[in-house]
Design an enzyme around this catalytic site. Structure first.
Site, mmCIF file in Angstrom:
data_model
loop_
_atom_site.group_PDB
_atom_site.id
_atom_site.type_symbol
_atom_site.label_atom_id
_atom_site.label_comp_id
_atom_site.label_asym_id
_atom_site.label_seq_id
_atom_site.Cartn_x
_atom_site.Cartn_y
_atom_site.Cartn_z
ATOM 1 N N PHE A 134 -2.788 -17.427 7.289
ATOM 2 C CA PHE A 134 -3.618 -16.859 6.224
ATOM 3 C C PHE A 134 -2.767 -16.743 4.969
ATOM 4 N N SER A 143 1.013 -7.023 -3.811
ATOM 5 C CA SER A 143 0.068 -5.902 -3.746
ATOM 6 C C SER A 143 -1.163 -6.152 -4.595
ATOM 7 N N ILE A 168 4.189 -15.994 4.689
ATOM 8 C CA ILE A 168 2.989 -16.265 5.473
ATOM 9 C C ILE A 168 3.331 -16.382 6.968
ATOM 10 N N THR A 169 2.835 -15.425 7.739
ATOM 11 C CA THR A 169 3.046 -15.415 9.189
ATOM 12 C C THR A 169 2.410 -16.665 9.808
ATOM 13 N N LEU A 346 19.267 8.057 22.071
ATOM 14 C CA LEU A 346 20.107 7.135 22.846
ATOM 15 C C LEU A 346 21.542 7.080 22.321
ATOM 16 N N GLU A 371 0.081 -6.173 4.998
ATOM 17 C CA GLU A 371 -1.300 -5.676 5.165
ATOM 18 C C GLU A 371 -1.577 -4.487 4.250
ATOM 19 N N THR A 373 0.983 -2.235 1.426
ATOM 20 C CA THR A 373 2.141 -1.355 1.660
ATOM 21 C C THR A 373 1.647 0.076 1.883
ATOM 22 N N ASP A 375 2.412 2.551 0.176
ATOM 23 C CA ASP A 375 2.033 3.087 -1.144
ATOM 24 C C ASP A 375 0.614 2.663 -1.516
ATOM 25 N N PHE A 391 -4.031 2.549 -9.556
ATOM 26 C CA PHE A 391 -3.226 1.339 -9.350
ATOM 27 C C PHE A 391 -2.537 0.881 -10.633
HETATM 28 P P1 TGC Z 1 -11.199 -4.075 -5.771
HETATM 29 O O1 TGC Z 1 -11.964 -4.147 -7.051
HETATM 30 O O2 TGC Z 1 -10.824 -2.741 -5.228
HETATM 31 O O3 TGC Z 1 -11.995 -4.845 -4.616
HETATM 32 C C1 TGC Z 1 -12.646 -6.089 -4.827
HETATM 33 C C2 TGC Z 1 -13.879 -6.105 -3.937
HETATM 34 O O4 TGC Z 1 -13.476 -6.029 -2.562
HETATM 35 C C3 TGC Z 1 -14.005 -4.829 -1.943
HETATM 36 N N1 TGC Z 1 -12.930 -4.299 -1.079
HETATM 37 C C4 TGC Z 1 -12.912 -4.437 0.251
HETATM 38 N N2 TGC Z 1 -13.782 -4.979 1.109
HETATM 39 C C5 TGC Z 1 -13.466 -4.975 2.431
HETATM 40 N N3 TGC Z 1 -12.322 -4.446 2.901
HETATM 41 C C6 TGC Z 1 -11.397 -3.910 2.070
HETATM 42 N N4 TGC Z 1 -10.262 -3.414 2.549
HETATM 43 C C7 TGC Z 1 -11.681 -3.883 0.674
HETATM 44 N N5 TGC Z 1 -11.007 -3.433 -0.417
HETATM 45 C C8 TGC Z 1 -11.793 -3.693 -1.487
HETATM 46 C C9 TGC Z 1 -14.357 -3.915 -3.091
HETATM 47 O O5 TGC Z 1 -15.373 -3.015 -2.707
HETATM 48 C C10 TGC Z 1 -14.814 -4.909 -4.135
HETATM 49 O O6 TGC Z 1 -16.116 -5.326 -3.787
HETATM 50 P P2 TGC Z 1 -17.185 -5.765 -4.903
HETATM 51 O O7 TGC Z 1 -18.449 -5.940 -4.140
HETATM 52 O O8 TGC Z 1 -17.215 -4.615 -5.867
HETATM 53 O O9 TGC Z 1 -16.666 -7.015 -5.500
HETATM 54 O O10 TGC Z 1 -9.931 -5.023 -5.930
HETATM 55 P P3 TGC Z 1 -8.539 -4.781 -6.662
HETATM 56 O O11 TGC Z 1 -8.127 -6.071 -7.277
HETATM 57 O O12 TGC Z 1 -8.637 -3.578 -7.563
HETATM 58 O O13 TGC Z 1 -7.528 -4.541 -5.435
HETATM 59 C C11 TGC Z 1 -7.505 -3.413 -4.716
HETATM 60 C C12 TGC Z 1 -6.294 -3.357 -3.773
HETATM 61 C C13 TGC Z 1 -4.997 -3.120 -4.518
HETATM 62 C C14 TGC Z 1 -6.538 -2.184 -2.840
HETATM 63 C C15 TGC Z 1 -6.175 -4.654 -2.964
HETATM 64 O O14 TGC Z 1 -5.883 -5.728 -3.746
HETATM 65 C C16 TGC Z 1 -5.183 -4.561 -1.829
HETATM 66 O O15 TGC Z 1 -5.562 -4.168 -0.732
HETATM 67 N N6 TGC Z 1 -3.867 -4.964 -2.028
HETATM 68 C C17 TGC Z 1 -2.935 -5.087 -0.949
HETATM 69 C C18 TGC Z 1 -2.749 -6.556 -0.619
HETATM 70 C C19 TGC Z 1 -2.571 -6.803 0.836
HETATM 71 O O16 TGC Z 1 -2.859 -5.976 1.683
HETATM 72 N N7 TGC Z 1 -2.094 -7.992 1.173
HETATM 73 C C20 TGC Z 1 -1.978 -8.372 2.543
HETATM 74 C C21 TGC Z 1 -1.738 -9.852 2.674
HETATM 75 S S1 TGC Z 1 -1.988 -10.458 4.311
HETATM 76 C C22 TGC Z 1 -0.745 -9.837 5.209
HETATM 77 O O17 TGC Z 1 0.046 -9.051 4.818
HETATM 78 C C23 TGC Z 1 -0.736 -10.316 6.609
HETATM 79 S S2 TGC Z 1 0.543 -9.708 7.551
HETATM 80 C C24 TGC Z 1 -0.178 -9.931 9.040
HETATM 81 C C25 TGC Z 1 0.725 -9.942 10.166
HETATM 82 O O18 TGC Z 1 1.735 -10.675 10.222
HETATM 83 O O19 TGC Z 1 0.368 -9.197 11.136
HETATM 84 P P1 FAD Z 2 5.103 -5.811 -4.227
HETATM 85 O O1 FAD Z 2 3.640 -5.879 -4.381
HETATM 86 O O2 FAD Z 2 5.952 -6.417 -5.281
HETATM 87 O O3 FAD Z 2 5.536 -4.286 -4.051
HETATM 88 C C1 FAD Z 2 6.895 -3.852 -4.162
HETATM 89 C C2 FAD Z 2 6.890 -2.314 -4.184
HETATM 90 O O4 FAD Z 2 6.115 -1.845 -5.282
HETATM 91 C C3 FAD Z 2 6.249 -1.721 -2.917
HETATM 92 O O5 FAD Z 2 6.944 -0.559 -2.562
HETATM 93 C C4 FAD Z 2 4.847 -1.371 -3.378
HETATM 94 O O6 FAD Z 2 4.273 -0.320 -2.623
HETATM 95 C C5 FAD Z 2 5.096 -0.954 -4.820
HETATM 96 N N1 FAD Z 2 3.904 -1.091 -5.652
HETATM 97 C C6 FAD Z 2 3.195 -2.212 -5.930
HETATM 98 N N2 FAD Z 2 2.141 -1.922 -6.704
HETATM 99 C C7 FAD Z 2 2.165 -0.572 -6.922
HETATM 100 C C8 FAD Z 2 1.317 0.349 -7.602
HETATM 101 N N3 FAD Z 2 0.212 -0.067 -8.239
HETATM 102 N N4 FAD Z 2 1.664 1.655 -7.601
HETATM 103 C C9 FAD Z 2 2.749 2.079 -6.936
HETATM 104 N N5 FAD Z 2 3.598 1.265 -6.262
HETATM 105 C C10 FAD Z 2 3.298 -0.039 -6.247
HETATM 106 N N6 FAD Z 2 0.913 -12.152 3.239
HETATM 107 C C11 FAD Z 2 -0.085 -13.042 3.509
HETATM 108 O O7 FAD Z 2 -0.905 -13.356 2.653
HETATM 109 N N7 FAD Z 2 -0.207 -13.586 4.753
HETATM 110 C C12 FAD Z 2 0.669 -13.297 5.765
HETATM 111 O O8 FAD Z 2 0.523 -13.800 6.883
HETATM 112 C C13 FAD Z 2 1.735 -12.388 5.501
HETATM 113 N N8 FAD Z 2 2.654 -12.118 6.452
HETATM 114 C C14 FAD Z 2 3.763 -11.360 6.128
HETATM 115 C C15 FAD Z 2 4.809 -11.245 7.056
HETATM 116 C C16 FAD Z 2 5.952 -10.522 6.720
HETATM 117 C C17 FAD Z 2 7.089 -10.437 7.697
HETATM 118 C C18 FAD Z 2 6.046 -9.879 5.461
HETATM 119 C C19 FAD Z 2 7.261 -9.071 5.098
HETATM 120 C C20 FAD Z 2 5.023 -9.995 4.561
HETATM 121 C C21 FAD Z 2 3.887 -10.752 4.865
HETATM 122 N N9 FAD Z 2 2.859 -10.973 3.921
HETATM 123 C C22 FAD Z 2 1.836 -11.832 4.193
HETATM 124 C C23 FAD Z 2 3.014 -10.448 2.564
HETATM 125 C C24 FAD Z 2 2.694 -8.961 2.452
HETATM 126 O O9 FAD Z 2 1.335 -8.736 2.542
HETATM 127 C C25 FAD Z 2 3.279 -8.476 1.124
HETATM 128 O O10 FAD Z 2 4.691 -8.447 1.266
HETATM 129 C C26 FAD Z 2 2.754 -7.123 0.712
HETATM 130 O O11 FAD Z 2 1.379 -7.178 0.406
HETATM 131 C C27 FAD Z 2 3.519 -6.537 -0.490
HETATM 132 O O12 FAD Z 2 3.650 -7.465 -1.506
HETATM 133 P P2 FAD Z 2 5.094 -7.756 -2.164
HETATM 134 O O13 FAD Z 2 6.040 -8.041 -1.052
HETATM 135 O O14 FAD Z 2 4.906 -8.779 -3.194
HETATM 136 O O15 FAD Z 2 5.552 -6.386 -2.790
#
Ligand code: TGC
Ligand code: FAD
Length: 392
Positions: A134, A143, A168-169, A346, A371, A373, A375, A391
């Site tokens: 993904f 973020s 990307i995992t 330990l 998934e 952070t 924060d 944000f």
């Molecule tokens: P925002 O305006 O809040 O939202 C846009 C639209 O999406 C809706 N929505 C959601 N829907 C379902 N589930 C959620 N969790 C949702 N969060 C928001 C929202 O209602 C809105 O809908 P609509 O109808 O109004 O369009 O968007 P924003 O740009 O302000 O962003 C909000 C924020 C910061 C919370 C979001 O971007 C976020 O969650 N950032 C964190 C990014 C993140 O989690 N990345 C993960 C990447 S994948 C990964 O890390 C895989 S690791 C997996 C592994 O190895 O196990």
């Molecule tokens: P940043 O967004 O740069 O954040 C750095 C610091 O700033 C954090 O402490 C954060 O909390 C803080 N910060 C950011 N914004 C704010 C704010 N508005 N206010 C206060 N503090 C803030 N992504 C995928 O898409 N697919 C995957 O499969 C996937 N797998 C992963 C596997 C691993 C092992 C790791 C480490 C990451 C993976 N990720 C994946 C990415 C992961 O989702 C991101 O690392 C994560 O969303 C944070 O983004 P960043 O690393 O760019 O940190």
């Protein structure tokens, strides 16, 4: 039969159905027999155990909450959570593999894909014959995925993809990448694309030198004038909400997975403390160590109740993203604290690979960050509670 009896101070087992308990126990046994004996070596050598993929498929845990008509197990949310808990009790890296496969690659194909895409990919992915990843995060947009710069440009035959995804995992081992990109429709609408391994212009180099999730593959995805046929766009994907819906699935699972890591650390420390004698007594007889156990068990129990009720809400279709944020945030942070306390019990042995604690502790550093952070989940809850977005 599995040797581990579970950590269940509040008799949460009594709230589970027979089927949920059976599902949990069969995965528990599998993880003890097939994963735990090899995982420390995999972690040390930074090797993802490919040999476990097919057996996980045969066990029915890949995409386990998706419907049986696509070859999946059709589990309820609590049963699915228990599966994830047991996998992460083995290792967060293997749980990462399963979460990405099920919640982040199979789920978007199921939720936003055409019938042909579902039939082509889901049964094979459920069996472990095909692996998915993904791609949302980019080097400059983690973020804040709304800022992504990866672009898909319309062509006569489909789309031209350019950009880079980071962290990307499963990336390097994936047969199919679910990639999120902005399109040139005038509104920069984010859409999902299926990019098949071997597509010209697509490479997935592995990221090395990780000190966390060493038994998991993490990669970059690089797209350079990569041609994607029209049939590979996810037709129902529209906007950032689509990938965020996938994250909701995965974050839910992670809230359970973290409990698994915490259980492994707690049980290891308890077994050790009962046997380790200092000053003529087992260290478990000292009040300072008992206080650590009281804290750990209380926090694990609270986390279990949180995820259990979250699961029941999910089954009733009443779950909200901010409820999921609370559980992901609390349970991962709880597991890190449990791992740290368990490590101290330990003593010197706590840092050794002869015990699983330091591996879990290091893995949880990634789980805390990916998934969303810790924060970001704090801010999601803050916005929900106060009505003020903090944000920006
Ligand atoms: P925002 O305006 O809040 O939202 C846009 C639209 O999406 C809706 N929505 C959601 N829907 C379902 N589930 C959620 N969790 C949702 N969060 C928001 C929202 O209602 C809105 O809908 P609509 O109808 O109004 O369009 O968007 P924003 O740009 O302000 O962003 C909000 C924020 C910061 C919370 C979001 O971007 C976020 O969650 N950032 C964190 C990014 C993140 O989690 N990345 C993960 C990447 S994948 C990964 O890390 C895989 S690791 C997996 C592994 O190895 O196990
Ligand atoms: P940043 O967004 O740069 O954040 C750095 C610091 O700033 C954090 O402490 C954060 O909390 C803080 N910060 C950011 N914004 C704010 C704010 N508005 N206010 C206060 N503090 C803030 N992504 C995928 O898409 N697919 C995957 O499969 C996937 N797998 C992963 C596997 C691993 C092992 C790791 C480490 C990451 C993976 N990720 C994946 C990415 C992961 O989702 C991101 O690392 C994560 O969303 C944070 O983004 P960043 O690393 O760019 O940190």
């Amino acid at each position: 039969m599995a040797k581990f009896k579970g950590v269940d101070f509040y008799n949460i087992d009594s709230l589970l159905t027979d089927e949920e308990r059976l599902t949990r126990d069969s995965v528990r046994e599998f993880i003890e027999e097939k994963l735990i004996p090899i995982i420390e070596d995999c972690y040390e050598k930074a090797r993802f155990p490919m040999e476990i993929v097919k057996p996980l498929g045969d066990l029915g845990v890949l995409g386990a909450s998706l419907p049986t008509e696509y070859g999946c197990a059709g589990l309820g949310a609590v049963a699915y959570g228990l599966v994830i808990q047991e996998i992460e009790r083995g290792d967060s890296g293997i749980r990462s593999f399963s979460s990405v496969q099920g919640s982040l690659a199979m789920y978007p194909i199921y939720a936003f894909g055409s019938e042909e895409q579902k039939r082509k990919w889901l049964p094979a992915m459920a069996k472990g014959d095909k692996i998915g990843c993904f791609g949302l995060t980019e080097p400059d947009f983690g973020s804040n995925p709304a800022g992504m710069v990866t672009r898909a440009k319309r062509t006569e035959k489909g789309w031209l993809l350019n950009g880079t995804k980071a962290w990307i995992t499963n990336g390097t081992i994936a047969d199919i990448a679910v990639v999120w990109a902005k399109t040139d429709d005038g509104n920069d609408t984010i859409r999902g694309f299926l990019v098949e391994k071997g597509t010209p212009g697509f490479t997935a180099p592995e990221i090395h030198r990780k000190h966390s999730l060493r038994a998991s593959v993490t990669s970059e995805l690089v797209f350079s004038d990569c041609e994607i046929p029209e049939e590979n766009i996810l037709p129902l994907s529209k906007g950032l909400k689509s990938p965020l819906m996938c994250l909701s699935q995965a974050r839910y699972g992670i809230s359970w997975g973290a409990i698994g890591s915490a259980m492994a650390c707690y049980q290891t420390a308890l077994d050790y403390a009962q046997g380790r004698v200092q000053f003529g007594k087992p260290i478990s007889a000292f009040q300072l160590q008992q206080a650590k156990f009281a804290d750990m068990l209380t926090e694990i129990t609270k986390a279990q109740l949180l995820s259990f009720q979250l699961g029941r809400l999910k089954e009733q279709g009443k779950i909200t993203p901010s409820q999921i944020s609370m559980a992901k945030r609390n349970n991962v942070s709880m597991a890190m604290e449990v791992a740290r306390k368990a490590r101290t019990i330990l003593g010197g042995n706590g840092i050794s690979g002869d015990y699983p604690i330091m591996r879990h502790m290091n893995n949880l550093e990634s789980v805390y960050t990916y998934e969303g952070t810790h924060d970001i989940h704090t801010l999601i809850l803050g916005a929900e509670i106060t009505g003020h977005q903090a944000f920006e």
